[in-house]
Motif scaffolding. Structure first.
Motif, mmCIF file in Angstrom:
data_model
loop_
_atom_site.group_PDB
_atom_site.id
_atom_site.type_symbol
_atom_site.label_atom_id
_atom_site.label_comp_id
_atom_site.label_asym_id
_atom_site.label_seq_id
_atom_site.Cartn_x
_atom_site.Cartn_y
_atom_site.Cartn_z
ATOM 1 N N MET A 9 0.842 -1.184 0.000
ATOM 2 C CA MET A 9 0.000 0.000 0.000
ATOM 3 C C MET A 9 0.885 1.244 0.000
ATOM 4 S SD MET A 9 -2.918 0.938 2.748
ATOM 5 C CE MET A 9 -4.370 1.677 2.116
ATOM 6 N N ALA A 10 0.553 2.197 -0.845
ATOM 7 C CA ALA A 10 1.325 3.435 -0.953
ATOM 8 C C ALA A 10 1.139 4.289 0.305
ATOM 9 C CB ALA A 10 0.908 4.205 -2.193
ATOM 10 N N GLU A 11 2.116 5.094 0.569
ATOM 11 C CA GLU A 11 2.102 5.944 1.754
ATOM 12 C C GLU A 11 1.434 7.292 1.465
ATOM 13 O OE1 GLU A 11 5.437 8.182 4.499
ATOM 14 O OE2 GLU A 11 5.947 6.256 3.579
ATOM 15 N N VAL A 12 0.602 7.745 2.396
ATOM 16 C CA VAL A 12 -0.039 9.050 2.262
ATOM 17 C C VAL A 12 1.015 10.128 2.459
ATOM 18 C CG1 VAL A 12 -1.713 10.646 3.272
ATOM 19 C CG2 VAL A 12 -2.298 8.232 2.995
ATOM 20 N N GLU A 13 1.063 11.059 1.536
ATOM 21 C CA GLU A 13 1.994 12.183 1.605
ATOM 22 C C GLU A 13 1.227 13.474 1.369
ATOM 23 O OE1 GLU A 13 5.375 11.830 -0.984
ATOM 24 O OE2 GLU A 13 5.599 9.686 -0.575
ATOM 25 N N THR A 14 1.788 14.576 1.860
ATOM 26 C CA THR A 14 1.214 15.891 1.601
ATOM 27 C C THR A 14 1.836 16.437 0.334
ATOM 28 O OG1 THR A 14 0.854 16.296 3.947
ATOM 29 C CG2 THR A 14 0.870 18.226 2.503
ATOM 30 N N HIS A 15 0.977 16.785 -0.618
ATOM 31 C CA HIS A 15 1.432 17.347 -1.893
ATOM 32 C C HIS A 15 0.912 18.775 -2.020
ATOM 33 C CE1 HIS A 15 2.864 13.519 -3.490
ATOM 34 N NE2 HIS A 15 1.786 12.976 -2.940
ATOM 35 N N THR A 16 1.672 19.588 -2.729
ATOM 36 C CA THR A 16 1.236 20.944 -3.022
ATOM 37 C C THR A 16 0.797 21.001 -4.476
ATOM 38 O OG1 THR A 16 3.499 21.602 -3.574
ATOM 39 C CG2 THR A 16 2.755 22.034 -1.331
ATOM 40 N N GLY A 17 -0.088 21.937 -4.758
ATOM 41 C CA GLY A 17 -0.564 22.079 -6.120
ATOM 42 C C GLY A 17 -1.202 23.434 -6.330
ATOM 43 N N GLY A 18 -1.591 23.673 -7.555
ATOM 44 C CA GLY A 18 -2.239 24.927 -7.871
ATOM 45 C C GLY A 18 -2.512 25.050 -9.350
ATOM 46 N N CYS A 19 -3.094 26.183 -9.692
ATOM 47 C CA CYS A 19 -3.407 26.460 -11.093
ATOM 48 C C CYS A 19 -2.151 26.935 -11.831
ATOM 49 C CB CYS A 19 -4.523 27.510 -11.171
ATOM 50 S SG CYS A 19 -4.020 29.129 -10.558
ATOM 51 N N HIS A 20 -2.285 27.244 -13.094
ATOM 52 C CA HIS A 20 -1.146 27.659 -13.908
ATOM 53 C C HIS A 20 -0.597 29.024 -13.508
ATOM 54 C CE1 HIS A 20 0.809 29.190 -17.653
ATOM 55 N NE2 HIS A 20 1.371 27.999 -17.553
ATOM 56 N N CYS A 21 -1.480 29.978 -13.233
ATOM 57 C CA CYS A 21 -1.022 31.347 -12.942
ATOM 58 C C CYS A 21 -0.631 31.567 -11.482
ATOM 59 C CB CYS A 21 -2.086 32.362 -13.359
ATOM 60 S SG CYS A 21 -3.566 32.369 -12.314
ATOM 61 N N ASP B 21 -3.496 15.673 1.137
ATOM 62 C CA ASP B 21 -2.897 14.464 1.693
ATOM 63 C C ASP B 21 -3.473 13.280 0.933
ATOM 64 O OD1 ASP B 21 -1.729 16.101 3.683
ATOM 65 O OD2 ASP B 21 -3.522 15.910 4.929
ATOM 66 N N THR B 22 -2.624 12.582 0.189
ATOM 67 C CA THR B 22 -3.077 11.458 -0.622
ATOM 68 C C THR B 22 -1.930 10.496 -0.870
ATOM 69 O OG1 THR B 22 -4.176 10.804 -2.682
ATOM 70 C CG2 THR B 22 -2.661 12.665 -2.812
ATOM 71 N N ASP B 23 -2.274 9.258 -1.179
ATOM 72 C CA ASP B 23 -1.234 8.273 -1.506
ATOM 73 C C ASP B 23 -1.088 8.071 -3.013
ATOM 74 O OD1 ASP B 23 -3.455 6.754 -2.180
ATOM 75 O OD2 ASP B 23 -3.188 5.316 -0.559
ATOM 76 N N LEU B 24 -1.935 8.699 -3.797
ATOM 77 C CA LEU B 24 -1.915 8.600 -5.262
ATOM 78 C C LEU B 24 -1.962 7.161 -5.762
ATOM 79 C CD1 LEU B 24 0.652 11.412 -6.160
ATOM 80 C CD2 LEU B 24 -1.841 11.487 -6.358
ATOM 81 N N SER B 25 -2.524 6.257 -4.949
ATOM 82 C CA SER B 25 -2.612 4.857 -5.366
ATOM 83 C C SER B 25 -3.712 4.641 -6.395
ATOM 84 C CB SER B 25 -2.851 3.953 -4.159
ATOM 85 O OG SER B 25 -4.080 4.266 -3.537
ATOM 86 N N SER C 81 -11.335 16.711 4.656
ATOM 87 C CA SER C 81 -10.317 17.089 5.648
ATOM 88 C C SER C 81 -8.890 16.934 5.121
ATOM 89 C CB SER C 81 -10.487 16.264 6.922
ATOM 90 O OG SER C 81 -10.303 14.880 6.635
ATOM 91 N N ALA C 82 -8.708 16.197 4.027
ATOM 92 C CA ALA C 82 -7.381 15.985 3.449
ATOM 93 C C ALA C 82 -7.022 17.039 2.409
ATOM 94 C CB ALA C 82 -7.298 14.597 2.817
ATOM 95 N N PHE C 83 -7.912 17.981 2.155
ATOM 96 C CA PHE C 83 -7.685 19.025 1.160
ATOM 97 C C PHE C 83 -7.734 20.389 1.840
ATOM 98 C CE2 PHE C 83 -9.080 22.193 -1.892
ATOM 99 C CZ PHE C 83 -8.227 21.963 -2.961
ATOM 100 N N ARG C 84 -6.715 21.215 1.574
ATOM 101 C CA ARG C 84 -6.665 22.555 2.153
ATOM 102 C C ARG C 84 -6.398 23.584 1.056
ATOM 103 N NH1 ARG C 84 -4.547 18.727 4.740
ATOM 104 N NH2 ARG C 84 -2.440 19.000 3.950
ATOM 105 N N LEU C 85 -7.344 24.467 0.848
ATOM 106 C CA LEU C 85 -7.153 25.565 -0.094
ATOM 107 C C LEU C 85 -6.352 26.634 0.631
ATOM 108 C CD1 LEU C 85 -7.862 26.660 -2.908
ATOM 109 C CD2 LEU C 85 -9.880 27.715 -1.864
ATOM 110 N N LEU C 86 -5.133 26.882 0.182
ATOM 111 C CA LEU C 86 -4.243 27.825 0.852
ATOM 112 C C LEU C 86 -4.375 29.243 0.314
ATOM 113 C CD1 LEU C 86 -1.001 25.637 0.952
ATOM 114 C CD2 LEU C 86 -2.782 25.850 2.708
#
Length: 121
Positions: free
Chosen positions: A1-13, A21-25, A48-53
């Motif tokens: 089983m893949a490990e849950v990690e915190t990833h950052t992301g955003g739009c293009h601009c 927080d996801t394991d992307l499995s 609860s695993a998603f945070r809009l910063l």
């Protein structure tokens, strides 16, 4: 089983920024008329695993067909970062566009499941 990690992301601009927080499995590729045309790959998490910063005021909501899934798109660059809707069990989840994750190698993740949204709706 893949490990849950915190990833950052955003739009293009950069007007919309989030953490998830996801394991992307399980990364889903859907062929409905919206997902196929916009090219989103989705992973689903509990709210609860998603945070809009950043960018609550930069997001435009898009609804189509049954109008049950809320698609969130940056008003400036037009990138869909995430969505919200209830799964078959009625539980609300967040669908994160994996292609918006900024801390992973783009070709290191590929869809692990195809969903026939085109013929399901």
């Amino acid at each position: 089983m893949a490990e849950v990690e915190t990833h950052t992301g955003g739009c293009h601009c950069g007007d919309v920024v989030f953490e998830v927080d996801t394991d992307l499995s399980m990364v889903m590729e859907c062929n409905c008329t919206h997902c196929f045309r916009t090219g989103v790959w989705l992973t689903f998490v509990e709210p609860s695993a998603f945070r809009l910063l950043k960018g609550e005021d930069a997001i435009q909501e898009y609804l189509f067909n049954t109008r049950k899934i809320r698609h969130f798109i940056c008003k400036t660059c037009g990138v869909e970062t995430h969505g919200e809707g209830a799964g078959p069990d009625g539980k609300v989840n967040i669908a994160v566009n994996v292609r918006c994750l900024t801390d992973i190698e783009p070709f290191s993740v590929a869809p692990t499941m195809r969903y026939d949204g085109l013929h399901t709706i």
